[in-house]
Design an enzyme around this catalytic site. Structure first.
Site, PDB file in Angstrom:
ATOM      1  CE  LYS A 272     -17.177  -6.284   3.539  1.00 46.94           C
ATOM      2  NZ  LYS A 272     -16.572  -7.560   3.934  1.00 46.94           N
TER       3      LYS A 272
ATOM      4  CD  GLU B  91      -1.754  -2.378   1.606  1.00 48.33           C
ATOM      5  OE1 GLU B  91      -0.567  -2.625   1.918  1.00 48.33           O
ATOM      6  OE2 GLU B  91      -2.674  -3.212   1.712  1.00 48.33           O
TER       7      GLU B  91
ATOM      8  CG  MET C 217      22.919  11.157   2.439  1.00 47.11           C
ATOM      9  SD  MET C 217      24.107  12.287   1.672  1.00 47.11           S
ATOM     10  CE  MET C 217      23.163  12.924   0.293  1.00 47.11           C
TER      11      MET C 217
HETATM   12  C1  LIG Z   1      12.667   5.053   4.818  1.00 40.72           C
HETATM   13  C2  LIG Z   1      13.995   5.651   5.129  1.00 40.72           C
HETATM   14  N1  LIG Z   1      14.799   5.075   6.043  1.00 40.72           N
HETATM   15  C3  LIG Z   1      16.007   5.621   6.301  1.00 40.72           C
HETATM   16  C4  LIG Z   1      16.425   6.755   5.670  1.00 40.72           C
HETATM   17  C5  LIG Z   1      17.784   7.357   5.999  1.00 40.72           C
HETATM   18  N2  LIG Z   1      18.649   7.337   4.803  1.00 40.72           N
HETATM   19  C6  LIG Z   1      18.830   8.401   4.003  1.00 40.72           C
HETATM   20  S1  LIG Z   1      19.813   8.090   2.694  1.00 40.72           S
HETATM   21  C7  LIG Z   1      20.066   6.502   3.191  1.00 40.72           C
HETATM   22  C8  LIG Z   1      20.958   5.584   2.410  1.00 40.72           C
HETATM   23  C9  LIG Z   1      20.463   5.308   1.056  1.00 40.72           C
HETATM   24  O1  LIG Z   1      21.315   4.377   0.456  1.00 40.72           O
HETATM   25  P1  LIG Z   1      21.234   4.076  -1.089  1.00 40.72           P
HETATM   26  O2  LIG Z   1      19.832   3.882  -1.499  1.00 40.72           O
HETATM   27  O3  LIG Z   1      22.184   2.987  -1.420  1.00 40.72           O
HETATM   28  O4  LIG Z   1      21.690   5.453  -1.742  1.00 40.72           O
HETATM   29  P2  LIG Z   1      23.140   6.127  -1.812  1.00 40.72           P
HETATM   30  O5  LIG Z   1      23.187   7.172  -0.753  1.00 40.72           O
HETATM   31  O6  LIG Z   1      24.168   5.057  -1.599  1.00 40.72           O
HETATM   32  O7  LIG Z   1      23.194   6.705  -3.168  1.00 40.72           O
HETATM   33  C10 LIG Z   1      19.377   6.242   4.377  1.00 40.72           C
HETATM   34  C11 LIG Z   1      19.414   4.957   5.106  1.00 40.72           C
HETATM   35  C12 LIG Z   1      15.536   7.328   4.732  1.00 40.72           C
HETATM   36  N3  LIG Z   1      15.826   8.456   4.072  1.00 40.72           N
HETATM   37  N4  LIG Z   1      14.352   6.748   4.459  1.00 40.72           N
END
Ligand SMILES: Cc1ncc(C[n+]2csc(CCOP(=O)(O)OP(=O)(O)O)c2C)c(N)n1
Ligand SMILES: [Mg+2]
Lengths: 593, 188
Positions: free
Chosen positions: A173, A61, A491
């Site tokens: 419902k 969802e 990040m």
């Molecule tokens: C639902 C959610 N959980 C945690 C975060 C915290 N967060 C921000 S960026 C990130 C890492 C993302 O990793 P990736 O998708 O591999 O992207 P990259 O930064 O390596 O390009 C996290 C865990 C978030 N933004 N959203």
């Protein structure tokens, strides 16, 4: 009037589910993103029995709401969601919050247990209106079947006017099966909700005067300009061109002003360009349009553009003076007010001081010469920036729609992918929701089946809604997923590097699936790029391959995203690639949050 | 091309919120006319709690029965900037019809109603009655050893009354929080 099910030719008495479909049809809804369950089976039955509205079955969802958001952002029309009670509704909450923070018009119909069971902890009962109250613009629990058409009309009105946002309609419902007379609602207005869209003459005069007095003006535009429709983007461009004022925008506002325009400074804020942030810091008159001075933009508010006179145009009074005190706040629709300014500018034969503007542009060119987005692609490993740049260059003529997940790849996409038009850029700005991109791309692809729609993803984010590959296959959507696979939550790792001495606590993407095999298992095509020589060919193959494609583009693992304004620093204290800090202010160097 | 790693300090940045620190804290009385629909009070209260605003007192009752309108009177504190935010956020709620800041918009009358129970016998009881008289409080219940006084007035008057009753056998207090209207002939 449309007659659903062919019954009730004279007095249109119908059941609640029919009334909902009837109202949605009258409102021009063409597609619903949803997932069935006990409390919405009557509505699903009516969907089955009609052929005007298409139902897109998702796999979760949350993805239904993101898909509706992607649909809404790419078309400008509201997205519609249908989920069941309890877990269906709670799963939708992240999507609703995302739509709330990014002001995206979404109408979410949720099933609810029958009226007599509400409050009994019935099976799959959740207090949906209670849970969604803070994450919707408005919500309804419909307790009277005859009110359904009015509520649906009103919900659309509320979701799409003023500052747009998500609206939940919770429908027990038994209301869905009860019969009532369908009365076509009169013009959907609201007794107490009346957004103001037009600025008054005095405000417009003051704006023109302030702009005319400027020596170092800047336009700072935001998602509000996109939300105000393509006309608003045109007006923004016209105003910028007739005044020669430089333009920057937020992450949400990308595409409202053309990336290829010579007055474009690039995005501002935490990962904005050197020139945009410096121009914001040094400007003397700032015209903010549909932008809300979010903390990713301002960084430290007391050092934010300290010497400028600030004008803010926003549809939402509560956005004005919320974070930054402005000198002139004007409530109105971005497009309408921009057109008012243009008309007044022309009528007054207004102009800016040419010599001062020349100087301002010279200064901007000096900042531009820093070439803050420079990177070097000089090894076998694909640099993430380079992969986005090539993706941009190789899809240039195709007018693609780009969705993103959240992380470094998102910022690189914002920095290196250029948008010349609005509604081509779908990213979770306010909530920063990992897992947003794939379903959003699916929503956009539903609206534009023949367009190239790419989700620029990270290997971590994509796994948050990867099940939607099944949705793409089922509905034959040729979505392309381009994963910048750095094997890190990049990040998070970057912040750990900069603020926690490189202790990479739980930010390594361990136990990754083989993305190529994974998409093949779903019935799509997988492409792997692991060497710089494979980059262009891989991108080309992705573009040329029909149907769902996932590209696993393996990029440099430890690259950081720059420029960066550490939270708590000022715009002119930003970090560039290759330097640790431009200023050695101790307090500020501790301020990376 | 990689930058040096791990050179920034890991000290956590202390959150300063200059906008919220700036300016004096002030108390404002705000009138809110709302559609009397399900959940409207929850929306208003949720807005205050969700955004960290203060509620000193809040009263609500339907005031236009045919129109299904209620009036909420909320007394809140904050800097001027926060007060402006509160009003704008209230105004943004779909079910909110009008918002007026009585503190800014001119003279107004604000009244609390309090019920104050005291218990005592003999001299204490007489003294309680005497003080009530001074405050124009009415005894609305009495037993051989207790009174309930009813008192309306500005909040500080009620505070003063309660203060005095503390020495005279105060048992408990119920009070409404302010209801308020602007002075003069104009309405909201
Ligand atoms: C639902 C959610 N959980 C945690 C975060 C915290 N967060 C921000 S960026 C990130 C890492 C993302 O990793 P990736 O998708 O591999 O992207 P990259 O930064 O390596 O390009 C996290 C865990 C978030 N933004 N959203
Ligand atoms: Mg990653």
């Amino acid at each position: 009037m449309t007659d659903i099910g062919g019954k009730n030719k004279v007095a249109p008495k119908m059941n609640g589910a029919q009334m909902i479909l009837q109202a949605l049809t009258e409102l021009g809804v063409e597609v619903i993103f949803g997932y069935p369950g006990g409390a919405v089976l009557p509505i699903y039955d009516e969907i089955y029995r009609q052929d005007k509205i298409r139902h897109i079955l998702v796999r979760h969802e949350q993805a239904a709401v993101h898909a509706a958001e992607g649909y809404a952002r790419s078309t400008g029309k509201p997205g519609v969601v249908l989920v069941t009670s309890g877990p269906g509704a709670t799963n939708a909450v992240t999507g609703l919050t995302d739509a709330m923070l990014d002001s995206i018009p979404v109408i979410c119909l949720t099933g609810q247990v029958p009226r007599h069971l509400i409050g009994n902890d019935a099976f799959q009962e959740a207090d949906t209106v209670g849970i969604t109250r803070p994450c919707t613009k408005h919500n309804y629990l419909v307790k009277e079947t005859a009110l359904l058409p009015q509520v649906v009309y009103e919900a659309f009105y509320v979701a799409t006017t003023g500052r747009p946002g998500p609206v939940v309609i919770d429908i027990p419902k038994d209301v869905q099966v009860e019969q009532a007379v369908y009365k076509v609602p009169q013009k959907a207005e609201h007794r107490t909700y009346r957004p103001r869209t037009i600025a008054n003459e005095i405000e417009i005069e003051q704006i023109v005067e302030l702009l005319m007095s400027a020596k170092r003006p800047i336009i700072y535009s935001g998602g509000g300009v996109i939300n105000a429709g393509p006309e608003a983007s045109k007006a923004l461009t016209e105003l910028a061109h007739m005044t020669n004022i430089p333009v920057t925008s937020t992450l949400m506002g990308l595409g409202a002003f053309a990336d290829s325009d010579k007055q474009w400074l690039g995005m501002l804020g935490m990962h904005g360009t050197w020139e945009a942030n410096h121009a914001m810091h040094d400007c003397d008159v700032m015209l903010a349009v549909g932008a809300r001075f979010d903390d990713r933009i301002t960084s430290r508010v007391d050092k934010f553009s300290p010497n400028s006179t600030k004008i803010q145009i926003d549809i939402d009074l509560s956005s004005i003076n919320k974070n930054v005190q402005v000198d002139l706040g004007v409530v109105g629709d971005a497009g309408i007010v921009l057109k008012q300014i243009i008309a007044a500018w022309k009528a007054n034969k207004a102009s800016l001081n040419a010599a001062a503007m020349d100087q301002w542009w010279q200064q901007i060119d000096i900042w531009r010469a820093r070439d803050c987005l420079a990177y070097s692609q000089n090894s076998d490993v694909v640099m993430p920036q380079h992969s986005i740049k090539r993706l941009f260059e190789m899809t240039r003529g195709l007018d693609p729609i780009i969705a993103t997940e959240v992380g470094q790849h998102q910022m690189w996409a914002a920095q290196y992918f250029g948008f010349d038009d609005p509604n081509r850029w779908l990213t979770s700005g306010g909530l920063g929701t990992m897992g947003y991109g794939l379903p959003a791309a699916i929503g956009a692809q539903i609206a534009f089946p023949d367009k190239l729609v790419i989700d620029i993803a990270g290997e971590a984010s994509i796994q948050m809604n990867i099940q939607e590959l099944g949705t793409a296959i089922q509905h034959r959507l040729p979505v392309k997923v381009f994963i910048l696979n750095n094997e890190y939550m990049g990040m998070v790792r970057q912040w750990q590097e900069l603020t926690f001495e490189g202790r990479y606590s739980s930010s390594y993407s361990d136990a990754l699936p083989d993305f190529v095999k994974l998409v093949e298992a779903y019935g799509g095509t997988g492409i792997r790029i692991s060497h710089i020589d494979e980059l262009d060919a891989g991108i080309q193959r992705m573009i040329d391959t029909p149907g769902l494609v996932v590209v696993d583009c393996q990029v440099a693992k430890l690259e950081n995203c720059f420029p960066m304004v550490p939270a708590g620093a000022a715009h002119n204290e930003m970090m560039l690639a290759g330097d640790i800090r431009k200023t050695a202010d101790d307090e500020i160097s501790q301020a990376v949050v | 091309m990689f930058m040096q790693r791990g050179t920034l300090t890991n000290k956590v940045y202390k959150e300063t919120d200059p906008m919220k620190e700036k300016g004096d804290i002030r108390t404002h009385t705000i009138s809110v006319i709302v559609d009397n629909e399900a959940g409207v009070l929850a929306r208003v209260i949720g807005l205050f709690s969700g955004r960290g605003y203060n509620i000193e007192s809040l009263t609500v009752a339907q005031v236009e029965s045919d129109e299904h309108r209620s009036r909420i009177t909320v007394v809140t504190t904050g800097t001027l900037m926060v007060i402006e935010q509160i009003k704008a956020q209230l105004d943004r709620l779909v079910a909110v019809d009008r918002v007026a800041d009585l503190t800014i918009e001119g003279p107004y009358v604000a009244r609390d109603l309090a019920l104050v129970k005291v218990s005592g016998i003999g001299e204490m009881r007489v003294e309680a009655m005497r003080v009530a008289d001074v405050f124009r409080a009415r005894a609305v219940d009495s037993s051989l050893s207790s009174f309930i006084f009813e008192l309306t007035g500005a909040a500080d008057k009620i505070d003063a009354f309660i203060e005095q009753m503390k020495g005279l056998g105060l048992v408990e207090v119920a009070r409404t929080g302010a209801v308020a209207l602007s002075r003069g002939s104009d309405g909201l």
